[in-house]
Design an enzyme around this catalytic site. Sequence first.
Site, PDB file in Angstrom:
ATOM      1  CB  ALA A   1      25.229  55.590 159.833  1.00  0.00           C
TER       2      ALA A   1
ATOM      3  CG  HIS B   1      28.443  52.180 168.212  1.00  0.00           C
ATOM      4  ND1 HIS B   1      29.685  52.184 168.786  1.00  0.00           N
ATOM      5  CD2 HIS B   1      28.207  50.899 167.824  1.00  0.00           C
ATOM      6  CE1 HIS B   1      30.191  50.967 168.772  1.00  0.00           C
ATOM      7  NE2 HIS B   1      29.320  50.166 168.189  1.00  0.00           N
TER       8      HIS B   1
ATOM      9  CD  GLU C   1      30.659  46.684 158.141  1.00  0.00           C
ATOM     10  OE1 GLU C   1      30.081  46.297 159.177  1.00  0.00           O
ATOM     11  OE2 GLU C   1      31.882  46.536 157.935  1.00  0.00           O
TER      12      GLU C   1
END
Length: 337
Positions: free
Chosen positions: A84, A129, A60
């Site tokens: 996210a 998650h 990321e």
Amino acid sequence: MPRKTMIEAIRDGMDVMMERDDNVVVFGEDVGFFGGVFRATQGLQAKYGKSRCFDAPISELGIVGSAVGMAAYGLRPCVEIQFADYMYPAYDQIVSEAARMRYRSNGQFTCPMVVRMPTGGGIFGGQTHSQSPEALFTHVAGLKTVMPSNPSDAKGLLISAIEDPDPVIFLEPKRLYNGPFDGHHERPVTPWSKHELGEVADGYYTIPLGKAAIRRVGSAITVLAYGTMVYVAEAAANETGIDAEIIDLRSLVPLDIEAIEASVRKTGRCIVVHEATLTSGFGAELSALVQETCFYHLEAPVARVAGWDTPYPHAQEWDYFPGPSRVGQALLNAMEP
């Protein structure tokens, strides 16, 4: 107008912008050949090629860092973080580089990039998650933060975000990905809701960032919500029979302060609903804002209904985030003399 799910509308928004602007590129983990974990980018690589829609390593930090460089160079990257919850390794790049690019370069560079992230719970995804980290972005000067509640808004807001000259965090509620939501069920309900929130116009259109929408007109109390909680608030208002006005913020930063003030000054009462944890959640900012701007119009304290101040509870997630019963009780409490 054709009816589309939020996933289809988001894909349509990227497709429209990739066709209009060769500088728009889409990349992230598994977004190319595979089409993304939720299939939001399905078919884009086949249509635009591997140089416009491509897979990135599982990093990321690398995804967002590369996007910052591309944006400074003149491209318009629209990157996907699979969940996210995975954004924390990239947070330094988002805060220290993307958000400060315009300021630290004295306006010589901008950072026109979008970071898309599925957010929130409701799919039994567990602690890694299911988080709702919007407050971590709204606190950062230089970032814009958006969370749509329906497919039409998702497409129009995403196009606006891609065209924006500065970095935009685009949060997508997973519970709304595949159809309408009645505020109760774990999965989308059919047929489409009475509001036909699945209708999405073809082609190019925008919804300006910073403009809220009134989803339910009322005069007794204002409910400020965004994302999935818009539907929970609507279900609570219908079940209690309270004449609540529901404001869908859509854009958290910039925030439509005028719409909030107008509604609260009309109703004299306000509750704030969000899925994230209560302490230091975005609802605290909204509550302070209402108190500061509408104090002499308030007939009751501003109340917040939010997630628990605990790590995300996998087995109890449907109790963790607000449901119609908790929101309904807050509405009833606010209406007491």
